[in-house]
Design an enzyme around this catalytic site. Structure first.
Site, PDB file in Angstrom:
ATOM      1  N   HIS A  22     -26.896  45.360  72.163  1.00 37.48           N
ATOM      2  CA  HIS A  22     -27.716  46.329  71.576  1.00 37.48           C
ATOM      3  C   HIS A  22     -27.858  47.315  72.209  1.00 37.48           C
ATOM      4  O   HIS A  22     -28.755  47.658  73.112  1.00 37.48           O
ATOM      5  CB  HIS A  22     -28.897  45.799  71.007  1.00 37.48           C
ATOM      6  N   GLU A  30     -29.892  45.854  75.085  1.00 41.31           N
ATOM      7  CA  GLU A  30     -30.597  44.514  74.974  1.00 41.31           C
ATOM      8  C   GLU A  30     -29.193  43.659  74.833  1.00 41.31           C
ATOM      9  O   GLU A  30     -28.208  43.811  73.924  1.00 41.31           O
ATOM     10  CB  GLU A  30     -31.121  44.228  73.512  1.00 41.31           C
ATOM     11  N   ASN A  56     -36.831  46.302  68.509  1.00 39.87           N
ATOM     12  CA  ASN A  56     -37.145  46.858  66.685  1.00 39.87           C
ATOM     13  C   ASN A  56     -38.121  45.808  66.453  1.00 39.87           C
ATOM     14  O   ASN A  56     -38.951  46.290  65.321  1.00 39.87           O
ATOM     15  CB  ASN A  56     -35.861  46.776  66.055  1.00 39.87           C
TER      16      ASN A  56
HETATM   17  P1  NAD Z   1     -24.139  55.390  60.871  1.00 41.14           P
HETATM   18  O1  NAD Z   1     -24.382  55.338  59.490  1.00 41.14           O
HETATM   19  O2  NAD Z   1     -24.267  56.652  61.908  1.00 41.14           O
HETATM   20  O3  NAD Z   1     -22.586  54.791  61.239  1.00 41.14           O
HETATM   21  C1  NAD Z   1     -22.023  53.934  60.747  1.00 41.14           C
HETATM   22  C2  NAD Z   1     -20.507  53.885  60.704  1.00 41.14           C
HETATM   23  O4  NAD Z   1     -19.622  52.685  60.306  1.00 41.14           O
HETATM   24  C3  NAD Z   1     -19.896  55.086  59.724  1.00 41.14           C
HETATM   25  O5  NAD Z   1     -19.297  56.120  60.106  1.00 41.14           O
HETATM   26  C4  NAD Z   1     -19.112  54.504  58.685  1.00 41.14           C
HETATM   27  O6  NAD Z   1     -18.287  55.056  57.987  1.00 41.14           O
HETATM   28  C5  NAD Z   1     -18.755  53.282  59.533  1.00 41.14           C
HETATM   29  N1  NAD Z   1     -18.329  51.832  58.570  1.00 41.14           N
HETATM   30  C6  NAD Z   1     -18.880  51.356  57.620  1.00 41.14           C
HETATM   31  N2  NAD Z   1     -18.060  50.350  57.049  1.00 41.14           N
HETATM   32  C7  NAD Z   1     -17.099  50.174  58.290  1.00 41.14           C
HETATM   33  C8  NAD Z   1     -15.938  49.353  58.340  1.00 41.14           C
HETATM   34  N3  NAD Z   1     -15.958  48.276  57.357  1.00 41.14           N
HETATM   35  N4  NAD Z   1     -15.313  49.380  59.208  1.00 41.14           N
HETATM   36  C9  NAD Z   1     -15.388  50.324  60.207  1.00 41.14           C
HETATM   37  N5  NAD Z   1     -16.192  51.322  60.054  1.00 41.14           N
HETATM   38  C10 NAD Z   1     -17.250  51.167  58.863  1.00 41.14           C
HETATM   39  O7  NAD Z   1     -25.027  54.464  61.645  1.00 41.14           O
HETATM   40  P2  NAD Z   1     -25.546  54.065  62.999  1.00 41.14           P
HETATM   41  O8  NAD Z   1     -26.725  54.491  63.285  1.00 41.14           O
HETATM   42  O9  NAD Z   1     -24.367  54.321  64.087  1.00 41.14           O
HETATM   43  O10 NAD Z   1     -25.624  52.293  63.186  1.00 41.14           O
HETATM   44  C11 NAD Z   1     -24.548  51.481  63.434  1.00 41.14           C
HETATM   45  C12 NAD Z   1     -25.137  50.164  63.953  1.00 41.14           C
HETATM   46  O11 NAD Z   1     -25.626  50.381  65.029  1.00 41.14           O
HETATM   47  C13 NAD Z   1     -25.936  49.353  62.790  1.00 41.14           C
HETATM   48  O12 NAD Z   1     -25.718  48.146  63.077  1.00 41.14           O
HETATM   49  C14 NAD Z   1     -27.227  49.721  63.413  1.00 41.14           C
HETATM   50  O13 NAD Z   1     -28.471  48.851  63.123  1.00 41.14           O
HETATM   51  C15 NAD Z   1     -27.063  49.870  65.112  1.00 41.14           C
HETATM   52  N6  NAD Z   1     -27.951  50.656  65.708  1.00 41.14           N
HETATM   53  C16 NAD Z   1     -28.345  51.765  65.419  1.00 41.14           C
HETATM   54  C17 NAD Z   1     -29.414  52.465  66.144  1.00 41.14           C
HETATM   55  C18 NAD Z   1     -29.872  53.827  65.699  1.00 41.14           C
HETATM   56  O14 NAD Z   1     -30.962  54.234  66.184  1.00 41.14           O
HETATM   57  N7  NAD Z   1     -29.178  54.531  64.496  1.00 41.14           N
HETATM   58  C19 NAD Z   1     -29.748  52.076  67.392  1.00 41.14           C
HETATM   59  C20 NAD Z   1     -29.195  50.906  67.789  1.00 41.14           C
HETATM   60  C21 NAD Z   1     -28.175  50.059  66.940  1.00 41.14           C
END
Ligand code: NAD
Length: 291
Positions: free
Chosen positions: A140, A152, A190
């Protein structure tokens, strides 16, 4: 041999950051997304962010070019099969993540380690649906990945020690610091951060303060570098809501009830910075509060 290549699933704000730091640390990176637009944008952003690091003399032009040269992109998940480590960073929805691992499994080497960058979903449950729960972990990163120091590392119930050690080595090679967390809803950061953000949304919902006064209060009164609503927009309101739902469902305590106003913003598609509107409107020169 250790880990040489990393496959990243999902090229959104987290995926592109993970690709950036991995390539800079010398790993070969293959980035996958369902959207060509996301892949194109991700490469453009990585280029821009690396260029900024060059201008601040944090890296050289040669290091930037070498990092960019190590990143390839594909719409075909199967092309990640030969990577030593998979980091799944797709949308925070369990069905999406399960489907990704299911599709990936037939193409993987037996020794490939699987990880998820999920902010909240059970690592043990995701792992149990694969053929290698002992080689499955939570990995994470924090947002923005190139800037934030912490990763993490979350062991599922079945995760074995060599897998943990291999992931720890990757964190160290990335120049980051690992915190080990147990596999309970939302892990450490979180579990503490999201209820605070949710409470800030309740404070807005109940009319205790405006967007501006809430953010200013926490910046000037608690010395937070960003206000909670500004931070929520930065994280993505859909991700915040998804994490609150996981806390609420997983811990069955009403204190984790997502604020109805947070749900309303997500229903409107006002997801924060990534859609140009959330608690602030980012379409003009300066962010303007939407309430
Ligand atoms: P985001 O919405 O910016 O990006 C998600 C991406 O996943 C998009 O480009 C989408 O097209 C793609 N996607 C969707 N379905 C897919 C599939 N089947 N195969 C391949 N790609 C696919 O989201 P994000 O903020 O980058 O978050 C992504 C992950 O990271 C989540 O699990 C989130 O909980 C985690 N995360 C987010 C943060 C944050 O601050 N945003 C911090 C730590 C962890």
């Amino acid at each position: 041999m250790g880990i040489q290549s990393i496959g990243i699933v999902g090229a959104g704000q987290m995926g592109n950051g993970i690709a950036h730091v991995s390539a800079l640390a010398g790993y070969d990176v293959v980035m996958n997304d369902v959207s060509q637009d996301s892949l194109t944008k991700a490469v453009g952003l990585i280029d821009k962010n690396l260029t900024r690091q060059v201008s601040r003399e944090k890296i050289s032009e040669d290091e930037k070019n070498a990092a960019l040269g190590r990143i390839s992109t594909t719409l075909k998940l199967a092309e990640l099969g030969q990577c030593d480590l998979i980091i799944e960073a797709a949308t925070e929805r369990e069905t999406i993540k399960q489907a990704i691992f299911e599709d990936l499994l037939p193409h993987l080497k037996p020794e490939t380690i699987l990880t998820s960058n999920t902010s909240s979903i059970s690592i043990t449950r995701l792992a149990s649906r694969t053929d290698r729960p002992e080689k499955f972990m939570g990995f994470h990163f924090m947002n923005p990945v190139p800037v934030m120091q912490l990763v993490e590392l979350i062991r599922g119930i079945a995760t074995d020690e060599p897998t943990f050690k291999a992931c720890l080595e990757v964190v160290e090679r990335l120049g980051k610091t690992a915190a080990s967390a147990e596999d309970f809803p939302a892990f450490i950061v979180n579990r503490i951060l999201m209820p605070m953000i949710n409470e800030a949304v309740y404070t807005l919902y109940e009319g205790v303060g405006s967007v501006k006064s809430i953010d200013e209060s926490m910046k000037l009164g608690a010395n937070h570098p960003m206000g909670p609503l500004e931070l929520a927009d930065f994280i993505g309101l859909d991700t915040c809501l998804a994490i609150m739902n996981v806390l609420h469902d997983g811990l069955a305590d009403t204190k984790y009830r997502p604020c109805p106003l947070l749900t309303k913003y997500v229903e409107a598609g006002w997801l924060g910075r990534k859609t140009d509107r959330g608690f602030y409107d980012y379409r003009g020169e300066v962010p303007v509060p939407t309430r």
